[in-house]
Design an enzyme around this catalytic site. Structure first.
Site, PDB file in Angstrom:
ATOM      1  N   THR A  31       0.828  -1.216   0.000  1.00  0.00           N
ATOM      2  CA  THR A  31       0.000   0.000   0.000  1.00  0.00           C
ATOM      3  C   THR A  31       0.861   1.265   0.000  1.00  0.00           C
ATOM      4  O   THR A  31       0.393   2.338  -0.365  1.00  0.00           O
ATOM      5  CB  THR A  31      -0.882   0.082   1.261  1.00  0.00           C
ATOM      6  OG1 THR A  31      -0.022   0.292   2.392  1.00  0.00           O
ATOM      7  CG2 THR A  31      -1.680  -1.183   1.465  1.00  0.00           C
ATOM      8  N   CYS A  35       1.628   3.588   9.482  1.00  0.00           N
ATOM      9  CA  CYS A  35       0.691   3.990  10.533  1.00  0.00           C
ATOM     10  C   CYS A  35       1.336   3.879  11.904  1.00  0.00           C
ATOM     11  O   CYS A  35       2.374   3.271  12.074  1.00  0.00           O
ATOM     12  CB  CYS A  35      -0.511   3.042  10.553  1.00  0.00           C
ATOM     13  SG  CYS A  35      -1.646   3.271   9.199  1.00  0.00           S
ATOM     14  N   CYS A  39      -3.671   2.867  15.072  1.00  0.00           N
ATOM     15  CA  CYS A  39      -4.519   3.270  13.933  1.00  0.00           C
ATOM     16  C   CYS A  39      -5.675   2.284  13.745  1.00  0.00           C
ATOM     17  O   CYS A  39      -5.487   1.077  13.767  1.00  0.00           O
ATOM     18  CB  CYS A  39      -3.701   3.343  12.644  1.00  0.00           C
ATOM     19  SG  CYS A  39      -4.704   3.870  11.232  1.00  0.00           S
ATOM     20  N   CYS A  66       0.060   7.671   7.002  1.00  0.00           N
ATOM     21  CA  CYS A  66      -1.373   7.390   6.878  1.00  0.00           C
ATOM     22  C   CYS A  66      -2.176   8.665   7.136  1.00  0.00           C
ATOM     23  O   CYS A  66      -1.946   9.364   8.122  1.00  0.00           O
ATOM     24  CB  CYS A  66      -1.750   6.312   7.892  1.00  0.00           C
ATOM     25  SG  CYS A  66      -3.523   6.101   8.137  1.00  0.00           S
ATOM     26  N   CYS A  69      -4.364   8.422  10.588  1.00  0.00           N
ATOM     27  CA  CYS A  69      -3.791   8.504  11.939  1.00  0.00           C
ATOM     28  C   CYS A  69      -2.649   9.507  12.058  1.00  0.00           C
ATOM     29  O   CYS A  69      -2.548  10.196  13.061  1.00  0.00           O
ATOM     30  CB  CYS A  69      -3.358   7.126  12.452  1.00  0.00           C
ATOM     31  SG  CYS A  69      -1.985   6.355  11.584  1.00  0.00           S
TER      32      CYS A  69
HETATM   33 ZN   LIG Z   1      -3.135   4.895  10.063  1.00  0.00          ZN
END
Ligand SMILES: [Zn+2]
Length: 355
Positions: A31, A35, A39, A66, A69
């Protein structure tokens, strides 16, 4: 930099444990996003994670923070929050204030405090502490390795790699010493040895305090008297085995005739005291000198009283062998940890010379 064990990190991520925030970050492979542990926005495949100690590590590996978060939506400057966290990582060993950090972000200290905590789960100060503790453990571990092999065989060659020869016996400037260890993190451990209870404490540079005593509490009081402004952290055996290894090495030296371990030292004192202590390191086992002889050897022949005082102020028993300095008439002279211990150390060293 060291990370918590994999199992601990995966548990923290599964339970979205906020108490682990600030200790590590995780990237989700495929991805490109990373994080904090708490999260809640992702479906996570625990087998497809990469772990990072710092934001810097994560971004250098190609991950983006992210949005849910780490890029706190309530904070207009969320990108600069990431920048501030990275600044803390890069300057963790310096004294950082909330007001200087908030100046960088262009907001009030209290706003930064709230926003940072919301994004990273910890305050800027706690984040810095967490990074520093990890750095400290990392340095200790790098130096100790397999303690018996490294210390006894090679003279601990890795120390100079980590610290550089000059900083190995680095002394603080008198000015910063007077500050009582302000801004320093000092780890300590208290253990029983052949010579009684010992409390050893170390900064990131090395051992700064090693004392004998009867009770843990009085040793602790002595430590905090020497470093009233430092942050003192008890080092539990399971989390920081390094200090235990070092105490073991000292104990083996005292009880089993192993050579004096060549541990890194952080000598903190005045320029004169440090000069005396460094000289003491050069006195060979089995030899003794008088205070006057030491004064002569360091080029200050009239300063024998100051030499005696510097010996008395030595905070690092055994490793800085102040016990090898006697009165001019050959009598024992003082010893911070009792003349019986001094005599016992000298007897042991003489005995070893004969063996
Ligand atoms: Zn996150």
């Amino acid at each position: 930099m060291t990370l918590p064990p994999d199992r601990v990190m995966k548990e923290a991520i599964s339970s979205k444990d906020p108490s682990r925030d600030g200790q590590f970050f995780y990237g989700m492979v495929g991805t490109g996003i990373f994080c904090k542990p708490s999260c809640t926005s992702n479906q996570i495949d625990l087998e497809k994670l990469e772990f990072f100690r710092t934001i810097k590590d994560a971004t250098q590996a190609g991950y983006q923070p992210c949005k849910a978060c780490l890029l706190n939506p309530d904070w207009a400057g969320s990108i600069s929050l990431i920048k501030i966290a990275r600044y803390i990582e890069d300057h963790a060993d310096e004294k950082l204030t909330l007001s200087s950090l908030s100046g960088m972000a262009g907001v009030s200290p209290s706003r930064l405090q709230r926003a940072f905590k919301k994004a990273f789960g910890v305050s800027p100060k706690s984040y810095q502490d967490a990074i520093r503790i990890q750095m400290f453990k990392y340095f200790l571990r790098k130096k100790s390795g397999s303690i018996t092999e490294a210390i006894y065989d090679s003279g601990f060659g890795s120390i100079s790699r980590v610290y550089g020869e000059e900083s190995r016996s680095l002394g603080m400037q008198p000015k910063s010493y007077k500050a009582g260890g302000a801004g320093e993190v000092i780890f300590y451990a208290c253990r029983d040895t052949t010579y009684g209870l010992v409390l050893m404490a170390a900064t990131g540079k090395g051992v700064c305090f090693l004392q004998f005593g009867q009770q843990k509490q009085s040793l602790l009081t002595a430590l905090s008297t020497e470093f009233p402004k430092a942050e003192l952290i008890c080092s539990p055996a399971q989390e920081a085995p390094e200090l235990d290894n070092w105490i073991d090495a000292v104990n083996l030296h005292l009880s089993n005739g192993a050579p004096k371990p060549d541990l890194p030292l952080d000598m903190q004192g005045t320029a004169f005291q440090i000069k005396v202590w460094k000289f003491l390191l050069s006195i060979k086992e089995g030899d003794t000198l008088s205070y006057g002889e030491v004064a002569n050897q360091i080029g200050r022949p009239t300063a024998f009283r100051s030499v005696a005082t510097a010996c008395a102020k030595n905070r690092i028993a055994v490793l800085i062998p102040c016990h090898r300095v006697l009165r001019g008439d050959g009598s024992l002279g003082g010893y911070r940890w009792g003349s019986e211990r001094k005599q016992a150390l000298l007897d042991m060293e003489k005995q070893r010379q004969r063996d």
